[in-house]
Design a protein around this motif. Structure first.
Motif, mmCIF file in Angstrom:
data_model
loop_
_atom_site.group_PDB
_atom_site.id
_atom_site.type_symbol
_atom_site.label_atom_id
_atom_site.label_comp_id
_atom_site.label_asym_id
_atom_site.label_seq_id
_atom_site.Cartn_x
_atom_site.Cartn_y
_atom_site.Cartn_z
ATOM 1 N N GLU A 250 2.410 3.206 -1.425
ATOM 2 C CA GLU A 250 1.722 4.301 -0.763
ATOM 3 C C GLU A 250 0.230 3.993 -0.619
ATOM 4 O O GLU A 250 -0.427 3.557 -1.569
ATOM 5 C CB GLU A 250 1.913 5.593 -1.571
ATOM 6 N N GLU A 251 -0.287 4.190 0.607
ATOM 7 C CA GLU A 251 -1.693 3.996 0.944
ATOM 8 C C GLU A 251 -2.175 2.570 0.664
ATOM 9 O O GLU A 251 -3.341 2.328 0.405
ATOM 10 C CB GLU A 251 -2.573 4.994 0.183
ATOM 11 N N GLU A 252 -1.278 1.604 0.720
ATOM 12 C CA GLU A 252 -1.629 0.200 0.512
ATOM 13 C C GLU A 252 -1.634 -0.525 1.859
ATOM 14 O O GLU A 252 -0.661 -0.484 2.598
ATOM 15 C CB GLU A 252 -0.610 -0.457 -0.421
ATOM 16 N N ARG A 253 -2.768 -1.175 2.192
ATOM 17 C CA ARG A 253 -2.912 -1.819 3.493
ATOM 18 C C ARG A 253 -2.943 -3.342 3.397
ATOM 19 O O ARG A 253 -3.275 -4.016 4.366
ATOM 20 C CB ARG A 253 -4.188 -1.331 4.181
ATOM 21 N N SER A 254 -2.627 -3.900 2.264
ATOM 22 C CA SER A 254 -2.641 -5.348 2.127
ATOM 23 C C SER A 254 -1.623 -5.980 3.073
ATOM 24 O O SER A 254 -0.470 -5.522 3.154
ATOM 25 C CB SER A 254 -2.313 -5.751 0.685
ATOM 26 N N PRO A 255 -2.002 -7.042 3.815
ATOM 27 C CA PRO A 255 -1.059 -7.694 4.736
ATOM 28 C C PRO A 255 0.198 -8.197 4.031
ATOM 29 O O PRO A 255 1.259 -8.310 4.651
ATOM 30 C CB PRO A 255 -1.888 -8.858 5.306
#
Length: 495
Positions: A250-255
């Motif tokens: 949740e709310e993690e934007r790591s590629p």
């Protein structure tokens, strides 16, 4: 002079025919860097150059639109391109060369020109990594046709020759208000392999509703991070392009943890759904069976536990988590929803909900009374009437506590059973959400085979009644497990 807008009387519009003729007559190839005629005269390998040219072309389109309205000349002014490639019979797209050192600009330009999709910067970066891997693996340049083919394959876009792990069969989107809150309702169907799954989900947005539907029905454990839709000109046909970012956390934007999906359709809602399906297809690949089922098995029991907590006011003790997880495996394999599994779980283990006043296996606690016996050793006298296997039975027994009393009384019918664990929760609300009630959890083991254990849950406003209800359910379940053939479910229940 020509590049400065001064006519020089020369026509370069068909220069390629002249190049071909000279090469044929002299057997000498034209040098790739020869002015005007060279193959690489306009070629941009550098990512910085490609990005500058892309932005320059876009800015020039806007300038020309203004110039046409004011009657001003349409001047060519693009970084790194002193001459319009069209003036010598070429296009910028035709002279783009993409290798492992190239940047995002040229790649994005090809996608925009060929597919009419203006990629956001984050999606450019995502696709750029894919193209880099391709060029490094191939060890050669990629043509615009190659780039388009890779884009279609990566995002499972129409025209791809690869098989998508999941495809959209149909969808219907509606909206409603609930307690002043706007809710989007998604109903649709997806195809995985040869099986079609019907979905239903609700959320604050369409993308979140689709994600919820896939999570509930198929156990797709992904979180919605970002979603947006923009209008596009699909070759004269109005269309919409949607971009959706899903993450493992949740709310993690790591590629490393995130996956972009792209969808395009004349219908804006459908394009959003396609984008979600695109992202999910990328995560599960072309063989979804091995990717979806583990996620369903691991995640669904936690989803069911949340339903038990919110809808039934039941907070299971830690010792019962494995039982819930095992219970969900068969139901998850059949793609049951968390709500359906919770209802089945309550029906099998809980006695006390208004929805399930009595378990459906012919058992019921009809009445009971408890009296204390005086003497050197404190003891309780239990007199009760129960319904077991469809017949009423009168019980009378003594013991140190109500549970041991009850087990002694039913041993002739259900076998010898031993208490392994008893947990009583304070009043937090009845399973049906109304009133206050105690929740008792009892785990019993069969003395015939100590490995056969079973739980029971009882809920009632009276703590003793809740314990007796839980003991009755646990005793029947333990007896059922102990007597079940090895080929049956270890839970003694068919889901």
């Amino acid at each position: 002079m020509y590049t400065q807008g001064v006519p020089c009387g020369l026509d370069f519009s068909n220069i390629q025919s002249t190049i071909d003729l000279v090469t044929e007559l002299t057997s000498i190839p034209v040098h790739p860097r020869h002015p005007y005629a060279g193959e690489l005269i306009f070629t941009a390998f550098s990512g910085q150059h490609q990005d500058g040219i892309k932005k320059g072309l876009e800015a020039q389109v806007a300038r020309h639109a203004v110039a046409k309205t004011t009657g001003q000349p349409l001047l060519w002014d693009v970084p790194y391109l002193p001459l319009d490639p069209a003036d010598i019979g070429r296009t910028y797209e035709a002279v783009i060369r993409v290798n492992s050192q190239s940047g995002k600009g040229g790649i994005a330009y090809v996608v925009k020109e060929r597919l009419k999709i203006d990629l956001p910067r984050a999606v450019q970066q995502d696709f750029y990594r894919v193209v880099q891997e391709q060029t490094e693996r191939r060890g050669c340049e990629m043509s615009p046709e190659d780039i388009v083919a890779v884009f279609r394959e990566t995002y499972h876009f129409p025209g791809s020759h690869s098989h998508a792990g999941m495809s959209l069969a149909d969808c219907v989107v509606s909206e409603r208000m609930q307690d002043g809150t706007h809710i989007v309702v998604f109903e649709g169907a997806v195809v995985i392999g040869d099986t079609t799954y019907v979905l239903h989900g609700e959320g604050a947005s369409l993308a979140s509703a689709v994600v919820e539907a896939l999570h509930t029905r198929l156990g797709v454990s992904r979180y919605l991070v970002e979603a947006h839709t923009s209008a596009a000109d699909g070759g004269g046909v109005s269309a919409f392009t949607s971009f959706v970012l899903l993450s493992e956390r949740e709310e993690e934007r790591s590629p490393v943890l995130c996956t972009w999906g792209v969808g395009m359709d004349p219908s804006a809602p459908r394009s959003t759904v396609l984008a979600v399906v695109s992202a999910v297809s990328r995560t599960i690949g072309s063989s979804p069976t091995g990717s979806l089922v583990p996620a369903t098995t691991i995640m669904s029991w936690k989803d069911v536990m949340r339903v038990l907590q919110t809808d039934y006011r039941l907070h299971l003790p830690d010792g019962m988590h494995d039982t819930l997880s095992n219970f969900c495996v068969d139901g998850s394999a059949r793609c049951m929803s968390a709500a359906q599994l919770a209802a089945r779980f309550i029906a099998h283990y809980c006695y006390g909900s208004s929805k399930e006043p009595s378990p459906c296996r012919g058992m019921q606690l009809c009445s009971f009374s408890i009296t204390s016996q005086t003497g050197p050793v404190r003891a309780l006298q239990l007199d009760a009437t129960i319904e077991l296997h469809g017949a009423q039975k009168s019980l009378s027994c003594t013991g140190a506590d109500v549970v041991s009393c009850f087990l002694s009384a039913v041993s002739d019918d259900l076998g010898a059973l031993q208490v392994r664990e008893v947990v009583v929760s304070p009043p937090t609300g009845r399973p049906d959400g109304s009133g206050a009630g105690y929740a008792s959890f009892v785990r019993l083991a069969s003395l015939t085979d100590g490995s056969h254990e079973a739980w029971g849950i009882g809920v009632d406003t009276d703590i003793t009644t809740s314990m007796l209800k839980a003991t009755l359910v646990s005793a029947v379940n333990a007896s059922t497990v102990a007597q079940a053939p090895s080929s049956e479910s270890p839970l003694g229940v068919v889901i």
